[in-house]
Structures are given as C-alpha cells and as structure tokens.
Scaffold this motif. Structure first.
Motif, short mmCIF file in Angstrom:
data_model
loop_
_atom_site.label_atom_id
_atom_site.label_comp_id
_atom_site.label_asym_id
_atom_site.label_seq_id
_atom_site.Cartn_x
_atom_site.Cartn_y
_atom_site.Cartn_z
N LYS A 287 0.85 -1.19 -0.08
CA LYS A 287 -0.10 0.03 -0.04
C LYS A 287 0.82 1.17 -0.02
CE LYS A 287 -4.64 -1.02 2.17
NZ LYS A 287 -5.31 -0.87 3.50
N LYS B 205 0.77 3.81 -3.20
CA LYS B 205 0.05 5.25 -2.84
C LYS B 205 0.94 6.33 -3.45
CE LYS B 205 -2.92 4.36 1.17
NZ LYS B 205 -3.22 4.25 2.61
N THR C 292 -6.10 7.00 -3.39
CA THR C 292 -6.76 6.91 -1.81
C THR C 292 -6.89 5.52 -1.24
OG1 THR C 292 -9.07 7.01 -2.66
CG2 THR C 292 -7.81 8.90 -2.49
N ASP C 293 -7.27 5.28 -0.11
CA ASP C 293 -7.81 4.04 0.60
C ASP C 293 -9.01 3.75 -0.03
OD1 ASP C 293 -5.76 3.35 2.43
OD2 ASP C 293 -6.24 4.67 3.79
#
Ligand code: FES
Length: 567
Positions: free
Chosen positions: A23, A27, A32-33
């Motif tokens: 992640k 990123k 975005t998450d």
C-alpha cells in the motif's frame, strides 16, 4: 477468500507487513484508501510501436478503464509482450508460448480480481487465453478489431489475401509498372488486425463463440465507436465478474463451448491456425480438441460467411450484417445454446437478439450456403499418421482429388534458394513438398506452407498447385495446400522420407494423404534417416533451447509440454 490488494502478497515472512509495504508503494501513485479497497481489474497493455494491429490499444485501455470505474472497480494497466506477424523473427509462432508464459506469470504475480485481455494480432489472443486458462480467473477478451477496408482502382482490397494476390500477379508480370507500390500503400489503410478471415479475425470469432468476449466483439472495426463501447462495456462486466467471483475461464471454456467454436470455425471459413490455437487454449483448461470431431463438423456445417479468402467481403461488412450473433442463429440447431458467456447471459439469449439486416449478402442462409461443406478437412494417411489439415473452402476444386509427382524442398531455406531457379525440375502437374518447417524443425512452424508457385510456372499462367508441408499457412491465403502434417519431418514423420519423383495422392473427399511407395521401401528409408545427423542441432542456450526441448506437435497445439494441463 483474499481479494484486491491482499492477493498474492510478496513474501517477506509477515503478511501484514507485506500488505502495508504494498500500500505504501502504490500510494506513491496518488491512490486513496477508497480506491485501493475496490475490486482490482487488471488490463493488459499490448501496445507497441512494432504492432500496428494494436495501434488502438491506448484508446481501448482508456475505454476499458472508464467502464471499470463507472462500475466501481479500480483499473490497473500492466504491460505484456506484443507480437506482430511481420515483426517477429524467425516467426510469430516461435514467440506465442513465450507471451503465454509471461502473461501467465504476471497474472499470477500481481493482485487482481479479474482481467481484461486486450489483443488482436494472430498469436496474441491465443497467448493471452492460454495464460488466463492456466491461471483460471475471471477474464474477458477485447479484440483490437479489424482494419478498415482498402480501395484500389475501384475494387475493395485488404490485408492480406490481396497482398498475396497482387504479389503473385507481380511475380507473374501481369501488373502495370508501379502498381505494386500503389497497392503497398492501400492494403492496410488503418490500424487494426487483418480484415479478411485470417487468423486474427478467426481467433476473435473463436473467443466470441466461446463466450469469452462480448457479443459483437469479434467484428467491430478497430477505428469504430462500437469498438470503444465494447471496451467500456467489457471493463464494466469485468467488475461484475470480479464481485461475483466468476465466471472464471474454466466455467466458459468447456467441451460444449469448444464444440460451438468448432461449428463456427467451419462456418466462417476459419483459418487453419485456429485449430492449433484452439487446441492449445482448450488444452490449458483440460479440454481436448478432437480432430475427428472437427472433421465431422466439416461434413455437416457449410461455409455461410462470404468473406475473403473463401468469399468476397471483409470483417466490417460482417459486422454491419449482424456479426457473429446473426451467423450463429443460422447454426442454432448445431450449437449448445445453454452455454454461458462473459455478458452474464446464454448463447441462446445472444442469438435471439441478433439483428436482421435486410438485403445483406455477407451471411448466407443455412439452406443456401456459400459452400456446401465446412472450411476445414482433416486428412490422414501414410504421410500423416497423426493428421494434417486442409482449408478446402479456399482450395481449387479440380485439385481436391489429385495424384502427382513430388518435388521436395528440404527446408524453408532450400525452398527459398531453389523455387525460382529456371533449372528446377518442376512441372505444372507436380506436387510441391516442404519439410523441416514444423514446430521443431524450422523452428516455430512458420507460415511457409503457402509455397510460391515457381516463377517459370507462374509466368506460364499456373495459379495453383497441390502443396504439402509440416508448416502452417496464413489464414489469409488461398490454394490447395495441406498443412500441419504430423508428426513433422524433424520428429521422423514419414514426410522426412519422401523423395523427389515419388508419387503422392491427395484425396480430400476420402480424407487421405499418401505417398505411393511400399512399406519395405519406407522402412529402408527410415533406417537411413535414423543414422542421419539432425537437420537442426539443439540450440546451445536460452529460449531457443527451451523451445526445441519442449515444443509439442500440431495436434497438441504446439504448446510446451510442461505448460499443458495436468489432471
Ligand atoms: Fe496482425 Fe494480420 S498482421 S492481424
């Protein structure tokens, strides 16, 4: 079950750390998450400056991404090998399995819940499907689509049936001065795949018939708005398939869908290469293509599609006449209509929605076919113990039952060196034989089976001769040409034992190919062959060595033995 980014974590011995690290890196791209929790739809990027057949791939990727995002998924584009027929030395077939291996490993290595496979030039859809079948994930194919039709002096023309026709005319000396240069600029007037029923069009039709591409996906031109809409819709369908966990390739690529594909192959005047690629693709899913079944369908299913090289038109005309759904409606009684597809429907539903186009002359009615028999016939005999294939729909009727004297070329190089030699002992009634052009012998089974008519005969007006080999032939070619003789000469098949002057008999109706010499003489020649050094020694290293050691014969799809499905 693991999904999205959590799938296939890199091994650090700590799964949570692996996901944390993954992640952190992704990123860096600004995700975005929220984005990273969506279903991941991988999209293959086979764009290449060497591949004009894939010239619209960037546009199709954009459209597929749009479809994915509209449906709530996260598109992830990744590159794979790209193979173009004219930019692949020694031959594209030599590289198909490399592309299949590479694509398979990247499908396994990277996290994804479904994949959109964008490809088109001859070997690329087969390679991608071989990969996807081995990984067995939800997959949807977007063919790049056929080129627009070309125009020359009032006639339509296109790649590459007309490439061969004009080149043959140039060799025979019947073209006006400079005409071949004009034709060269007009044969491929846009990006996209060859727009006749060559191998690319055949394989696009095969994936649509198998239910692995959306209805209409085989025939919309590469430059059309339809093509982009198909890509967008495919992206959206991939999200639905990812959320549902299927259908996976194994649910679609079955005995029944393969039967449907073979029916279509016969009815469209499909490429002989389609037999090899379907064998390999289905083989990866544990489904066997039975040559006897293919041959039987050739007796029951007529050619209905009026496309070159068997007929007169091109793929864009097929699309505007209703495309594959309309053609398949003519064949409904021969098809398994309950087969599922990536659209989430059945084949029966697809053909019930097929468009009727008044006055079209591209898709013939079943009771008034273009040709009374199917496109392909499978031959056996003492020259082809495990089979050979002929595209009877593109052959000369008067040569379908024929006996003639063999003129043997020992390799592609030998053929190239001698075919136009004025001193070559060849007559119009002879049968040209090419060997050591099979999967192992060439290597890579080049499309050399379309042996040119020797120059002195071409100039005397000879347009066709019986030609036999262990090679392949472009699906765009025409002529009385027997291909894929198995076992190949390099494996000690009987083709290796033929000598110039032997008499060969071709009987397409009886499905036979024989050399008329007795068994004792064959045995004597085989004993001599066994003591002869190999035509091509084992390469010292690399992919060439892997290929030579593991390539299988045409009736096994020319897959690598270690990649084939194991129960
Ligand atoms: Fe790519 Fe013909 S060269 S499809």
């Amino acid at each position: 079950m693991l999904t999205g980014l959590s799938k296939g974590l890199t091994s650090y011995g700590d799964a949570e750390f692996s996901l944390f690290l993954r992640k952190a890196f992704i990123k860096a791209m600004g995700y975005t998450d929220d984005a990273l929790t969506r279903p991941i739809i991988a999209i293959t990027n086979t764009a290449s400056d060497y591949n004009p057949c894939h010239g619209n791939v960037p546009d199709l990727i954009e459209a597929a991404k749009r479809g994915v995002m509209l449906a709530g998924g996260l598109p992830m584009v990744f590159p794979t090998l790209s193979i173009h027929e004219s930019f692949a030395f020694p031959t594209s077939m030599y590289l198909r399995n490399l592309m299949a291996m590479e694509t398979e490993e990247m499908l396994r290595a990277q996290p994804m819940d479904a994949v959109v496979l964008i490809a088109g030039c001859d070997k690329t859809i087969p390679a991608q499907m071989m990969a996807a079948a081995s990984v067995d994930l939800p997959a949807i194919v977007v063919p790049t689509g056929p080129m627009n039709v070309g125009h020359h002096r009032g006639e339509m023309l296109g790649a590459c049936t007309d490439c061969r026709r004009f080149w043959a005319a140039q060799r025979a000396g019947t073209l006006a001065a400079g005409e071949i240069d004009d034709v060269n600029e007009r044969l491929a007037p846009s990006i996209g795949t060859c727009m006749v029923m060559g191998t690319a069009s055949t394989m696009a039709c095969m994936v649509e018939a198998l239910g692995l591409a959306l209805p209409g996906a085989a025939s919309a031109t590469a430059t059309s708005a339809d093509r982009k809409r198909i890509a967008e819709a495919s992206g959206a369908r991939a999200v639905a398939m990812a959320k549902a966990g299927g259908p996976k390739v194994s649910a679609l690529l079955s005995d029944t869908s393969l039967h449907n594909a073979l029916v279509v192959l016969q009815a469209i005047g499909g490429s002989t290469n389609g037999v090899i690629h379907l064998t390999a693709m289905a083989g990866r899913a544990g489904v066997k293509l039975d040559l006897a079944h293919l041959d039987q369908l050739g007796r029951e299913v007529p050619v209905l599609l009026n496309l070159k090289p068997s007929g007169a038109f091109y793929m864009e005309h097929f699309h505007h006449a209703g495309g594959l759904p309309r053609l398949m409606r003519e064949l409904a009684d021969k098809l398994h209509l309950d087969c599922q597809n990536v659209a989430g429907t059945t084949l029966g539903e697809v053909i019930s929605r097929a468009e009727d186009v008044p006055g079209q002359s591209v898709i013939f009615a079943r009771d008034k076919p273009l040709k009374s028999a199917g496109a392909l016939a499978v031959l056996h005999g003492n020259l082809a113990p495990r089979g050979a294939v002929i595209k009877q729909s593109a052959a000369s009727k008067e040569l379908m039952s024929y006996t003639g004297r063999a003129v043997v070329f020992d390799s592609v190089e030998d053929m190239a060196a001698r075919i136009d030699d004025p001193a070559l002992d060849v007559m119009a009634g002879d049968i040209l034989v090419l060997r050591h052009a099979g999967p192992k012998g060439a290597p890579g089974m080049p499309e050399a089976g379309y042996l040119p008519i020797p120059l002195k005969l071409a100039r005397a007006g000879v347009k066709d001769m019986v030609r036999i080999s262990d090679a392949r032939m472009s699906g765009t070619a025409f002529g009385t040409i027997v291909l894929h003789i198995t076992p190949e000469a390099a494996e000690g098949g009987p083709l290796a034992l033929v000598e110039s002057g032997d008499v060969i008999r071709l009987d397409v109706t009886g499905r036979r190919l024989d050399v008329l010499i007795d068994e004792n003489e064959m045995a004597r020649r085989l004993a001599v062959w066994k003591k002869t050094p190999p035509h091509r020694p084992l390469p010292p290293r690399g992919y060439a060595r892997l290929f030579a050691r593991h390539i299988t014969q045409a009736d096994e799809g020319c897959d690598f033995d270690f990649l084939m499905h194991k129960d």
